[in-house]
Design a protein around this motif. Structure first.
Motif, PDB file in Angstrom:
ATOM      1  N   VAL A  87     105.839  37.163  55.775  1.00  0.00           N
ATOM      2  CA  VAL A  87     106.514  35.887  55.518  1.00  0.00           C
ATOM      3  C   VAL A  87     105.986  34.700  56.316  1.00  0.00           C
ATOM      4  O   VAL A  87     106.359  33.569  56.056  1.00  0.00           O
ATOM      5  CB  VAL A  87     108.040  36.023  55.735  1.00  0.00           C
TER       6      VAL A  87
ATOM      7  N   SER B  28     111.874  28.524  49.161  1.00  0.00           N
ATOM      8  CA  SER B  28     110.665  27.777  49.497  1.00  0.00           C
ATOM      9  C   SER B  28     110.051  27.170  48.252  1.00  0.00           C
ATOM     10  O   SER B  28     110.381  27.568  47.123  1.00  0.00           O
ATOM     11  CB  SER B  28     109.637  28.678  50.180  1.00  0.00           C
TER      12      SER B  28
ATOM     13  N   ALA C 245     109.626  31.655  47.469  1.00  0.00           N
ATOM     14  CA  ALA C 245     110.117  32.653  48.420  1.00  0.00           C
ATOM     15  C   ALA C 245     111.640  32.577  48.445  1.00  0.00           C
ATOM     16  O   ALA C 245     112.223  31.523  48.186  1.00  0.00           O
ATOM     17  CB  ALA C 245     109.552  32.408  49.806  1.00  0.00           C
TER      18      ALA C 245
ATOM     19  N   ALA D 121     113.985  39.119  52.928  1.00  0.00           N
ATOM     20  CA  ALA D 121     113.166  38.040  52.368  1.00  0.00           C
ATOM     21  C   ALA D 121     112.001  38.595  51.565  1.00  0.00           C
ATOM     22  O   ALA D 121     111.592  39.740  51.745  1.00  0.00           O
ATOM     23  CB  ALA D 121     112.629  37.172  53.499  1.00  0.00           C
ATOM     24  N   ARG D 122     111.502  37.730  50.722  1.00  0.00           N
ATOM     25  CA  ARG D 122     110.244  38.025  50.035  1.00  0.00           C
ATOM     26  C   ARG D 122     109.578  36.692  49.704  1.00  0.00           C
ATOM     27  O   ARG D 122     110.242  35.680  49.512  1.00  0.00           O
ATOM     28  CB  ARG D 122     110.451  38.884  48.807  1.00  0.00           C
ATOM     29  N   THR D 123     108.264  36.735  49.645  1.00  0.00           N
ATOM     30  CA  THR D 123     107.515  35.501  49.434  1.00  0.00           C
ATOM     31  C   THR D 123     107.211  35.221  47.976  1.00  0.00           C
ATOM     32  O   THR D 123     106.697  34.162  47.651  1.00  0.00           O
ATOM     33  CB  THR D 123     106.193  35.532  50.235  1.00  0.00           C
TER      34      THR D 123
ATOM     35  N   TYR E 225     115.127  33.738  50.785  1.00  0.00           N
ATOM     36  CA  TYR E 225     115.612  34.160  52.091  1.00  0.00           C
ATOM     37  C   TYR E 225     117.111  34.425  51.971  1.00  0.00           C
ATOM     38  O   TYR E 225     117.869  33.545  51.580  1.00  0.00           O
ATOM     39  CB  TYR E 225     115.329  33.079  53.140  1.00  0.00           C
TER      40      TYR E 225
ATOM     41  N   TRP F 164     111.361  43.345  48.608  1.00  0.00           N
ATOM     42  CA  TRP F 164     112.122  42.690  49.673  1.00  0.00           C
ATOM     43  C   TRP F 164     111.682  43.290  51.012  1.00  0.00           C
ATOM     44  O   TRP F 164     111.374  44.474  51.097  1.00  0.00           O
ATOM     45  CB  TRP F 164     113.620  42.929  49.488  1.00  0.00           C
TER      46      TRP F 164
ATOM     47  N   VAL G  57     108.752  32.438  61.173  1.00  0.00           N
ATOM     48  CA  VAL G  57     108.036  32.084  59.946  1.00  0.00           C
ATOM     49  C   VAL G  57     107.007  30.989  60.230  1.00  0.00           C
ATOM     50  O   VAL G  57     105.894  31.010  59.715  1.00  0.00           O
ATOM     51  CB  VAL G  57     109.015  31.628  58.835  1.00  0.00           C
TER      52      VAL G  57
END
Length: 163
Positions: free
Chosen positions: A149, A95, A99, A118-120, A101, A126, A140
């Motif tokens: 997320v 992102s 972020a 995932a992590r932002t 994914y 994670w 999302v």
């Protein structure tokens, strides 16, 4: 979800899957072919199966991370996981806010069984989501309770922007 109406773009997956040594999730491949290059809501970009020497492609990013997998920076980025080699994380989307994914991939399992991880933020923990890539992307942008997320509160109506 997005109202996207472009023509389907066939993509070469056999070489990509040969590189990874495993098939990839069918819904991810379909999403890539339906949408092509661009971003969801100006936020999430998929890593597409273009030229493997392109550092922003699915294989290019993996090759670059794999070549530095023993570096403290890459190891700490993926902890407690590791870069995919028969098992581990395969980065499939990023992102604009950094972020990440990934799939928690395992070549011995069907790719539809791989959870999304995932992590932002690169400094965050994670988070594991036991669902398909398509459902994850959908939530999302549409589910305000899909923490941590979700960006649904910031998106009036999900859209896709081609580049």
């Amino acid at each position: 979800m997005t109202g996207w109406q472009a023509g389907r773009q066939e993509m070469e997956w056999s070489g990509v899957e040969r590189e990874f040594g495993t098939p990839l999730p069918a819904d991810f491949k379909e999403i890539c072919e339906v949408f092509g290059p661009g971003s969801f809501c100006g936020y999430l970009e998929l890593l597409l199966p273009v030229d493997s020497t392109d550092p922003y492609s699915l294989v290019g990013r993996w090759e670059e991370l794999k070549s530095r997998r023993d570096s403290p920076q890459v190891r700490s980025f993926f902890e407690p996981y590791r870069v995919f080699e028969e098992s581990g994380l395969i980065l499939w989307g990023v992102s604009v806010t950094e972020a990440s994914y990934c799939w928690l991939a395992d070549a011995s399992k069907r790719p539809e069984e791989w959870p999304v991880v995932a992590r932002t933020d690169p400094l965050e923990e994670w988070h594991r989501f036991d669902m398909s890539t398509g459902e994850f992307i959908w939530r999302v942008f549409t589910d305000r309770e899909f923490r941590p997320v979700s960006v649904a509160a910031k998106v009036a109506r999900p859209y896709f922007e081609a580049c």
